[in-house]
Design a protein around this motif. Structure first.
Motif, PDB file in Angstrom:
ATOM      1  N   ALA A  61      44.774  19.074  29.349  1.00 61.32           N
ATOM      2  CA  ALA A  61      44.486  18.691  27.694  1.00 61.32           C
ATOM      3  C   ALA A  61      43.494  17.421  27.781  1.00 61.32           C
ATOM      4  CB  ALA A  61      45.858  18.284  28.278  1.00 61.32           C
ATOM      5  N   GLY A  62      43.500  16.987  29.184  1.00 59.38           N
ATOM      6  CA  GLY A  62      42.420  16.035  28.854  1.00 59.38           C
ATOM      7  C   GLY A  62      43.593  14.438  29.257  1.00 59.38           C
ATOM      8  N   ALA A  63      44.344  14.646  29.489  1.00 57.94           N
ATOM      9  CA  ALA A  63      45.494  13.320  30.844  1.00 57.94           C
ATOM     10  C   ALA A  63      45.280  12.879  31.886  1.00 57.94           C
ATOM     11  CB  ALA A  63      47.046  14.170  30.626  1.00 57.94           C
ATOM     12  N   THR A  64      44.621  11.671  31.054  1.00 58.61           N
ATOM     13  CA  THR A  64      44.507  10.652  33.385  1.00 58.61           C
ATOM     14  C   THR A  64      46.228  10.831  32.886  1.00 58.61           C
ATOM     15  OG1 THR A  64      44.611   8.884  32.030  1.00 58.61           O
ATOM     16  CG2 THR A  64      42.345  10.236  32.102  1.00 58.61           C
ATOM     17  N   ARG A  65      47.073  10.599  32.174  1.00 51.07           N
ATOM     18  CA  ARG A  65      48.489  10.396  32.533  1.00 51.07           C
ATOM     19  C   ARG A  65      49.534  11.514  31.996  1.00 51.07           C
ATOM     20  NH1 ARG A  65      53.261   6.840  30.088  1.00 51.07           N
ATOM     21  NH2 ARG A  65      54.410   5.560  31.765  1.00 51.07           N
ATOM     22  N   LEU A  66      50.227  12.312  33.918  1.00 53.64           N
ATOM     23  CA  LEU A  66      51.392  13.081  33.950  1.00 53.64           C
ATOM     24  C   LEU A  66      52.756  12.179  33.722  1.00 53.64           C
ATOM     25  CD1 LEU A  66      52.204  15.550  33.317  1.00 53.64           C
ATOM     26  CD2 LEU A  66      52.174  15.920  35.273  1.00 53.64           C
ATOM     27  N   VAL A  67      53.443  12.373  32.316  1.00 57.93           N
ATOM     28  CA  VAL A  67      54.546  12.028  32.664  1.00 57.93           C
ATOM     29  C   VAL A  67      55.661  13.636  32.877  1.00 57.93           C
ATOM     30  CG1 VAL A  67      56.704  11.023  31.019  1.00 57.93           C
ATOM     31  CG2 VAL A  67      54.004  10.393  31.712  1.00 57.93           C
ATOM     32  N   LEU A  68      56.743  12.783  33.356  1.00 59.39           N
ATOM     33  CA  LEU A  68      57.474  14.116  34.030  1.00 59.39           C
ATOM     34  C   LEU A  68      58.713  13.205  33.584  1.00 59.39           C
ATOM     35  CD1 LEU A  68      56.670  15.489  37.700  1.00 59.39           C
ATOM     36  CD2 LEU A  68      55.522  16.189  35.444  1.00 59.39           C
TER      37      LEU A  68
ATOM     38  N   ALA B 170      41.369  11.763  39.120  1.00 62.43           N
ATOM     39  CA  ALA B 170      42.262  11.007  38.686  1.00 62.43           C
ATOM     40  C   ALA B 170      43.446  11.151  37.982  1.00 62.43           C
ATOM     41  CB  ALA B 170      42.133   9.491  38.883  1.00 62.43           C
ATOM     42  N   LEU B 171      44.870  11.740  38.517  1.00 63.10           N
ATOM     43  CA  LEU B 171      45.839  11.624  37.533  1.00 63.10           C
ATOM     44  C   LEU B 171      47.192  11.254  37.848  1.00 63.10           C
ATOM     45  CD1 LEU B 171      46.505  13.114  35.024  1.00 63.10           C
ATOM     46  CD2 LEU B 171      47.595  15.365  35.993  1.00 63.10           C
ATOM     47  N   HIS B 172      47.289   9.941  37.018  1.00 62.72           N
ATOM     48  CA  HIS B 172      48.153   9.710  37.696  1.00 62.72           C
ATOM     49  C   HIS B 172      50.319  10.388  36.886  1.00 62.72           C
ATOM     50  CE1 HIS B 172      50.739   5.512  38.065  1.00 62.72           C
ATOM     51  NE2 HIS B 172      50.959   5.704  37.032  1.00 62.72           N
TER      52      HIS B 172
END
Length: 126
Positions: free
Chosen positions: A95-102, A3-5
């Motif tokens: 990168a181990g992210a669960t949240r991507l900020v554009l 899951a990636l928010h």
């Protein structure tokens, strides 16, 4: 699939903050560096010019040749053809992210390419 928010944020709202935490991946998704912003003021993990609309498409939209719906359709085809949305999603996950900020610089937050990219990245995980 992990899951990636996916969130959107204006560059100017993120200046001089503490930067991202280990579960967040911040990516500038504009083709050009934001005017008037010194690079050291924007804490970001990546600058993905490949995920931005082509220069010709961006120019056509900003000049009024295309309305937002037409622009979004053309941009979506560019993203589908290039695989940029999937690649961006994968870099965030790697990168181990669960949240991507554009991150984007546009003042108009309701008609920005970042919205189209957000949908494309989300769908790349389906």
């Amino acid at each position: 699939m992990t899951a990636l928010h996916i969130d959107l944020a204006r560059v100017h709202d993120m200046l001089d903050d503490e930067g991202s935490d280990p579960t967040e991946f911040r990516v500038l998704v504009d083709r050009l560096w934001p005017r008037g912003v010194k690079k050291e003021r924007l804490h970001h993990d990546d600058w993905d010019q490949d995920a931005a609309p082509s220069s010709d498409l961006r120019t056509a939209f900003h000049s009024g040749e295309l309305d937002f719906e037409e622009f979004a359709g053309h941009y979506r085809r560019e993203l589908d053809d290039s695989g940029a949305a999937q690649a961006l999603r994968q870099r965030a996950l790697d990168a181990g992210a669960t949240r991507l900020v554009l991150l984007f610089a546009a003042k108009d937050t309701e008609h920005t390419h970042a919205q189209v990219l957000q949908d494309a990245v989300a769908e790349a995980g389906d």
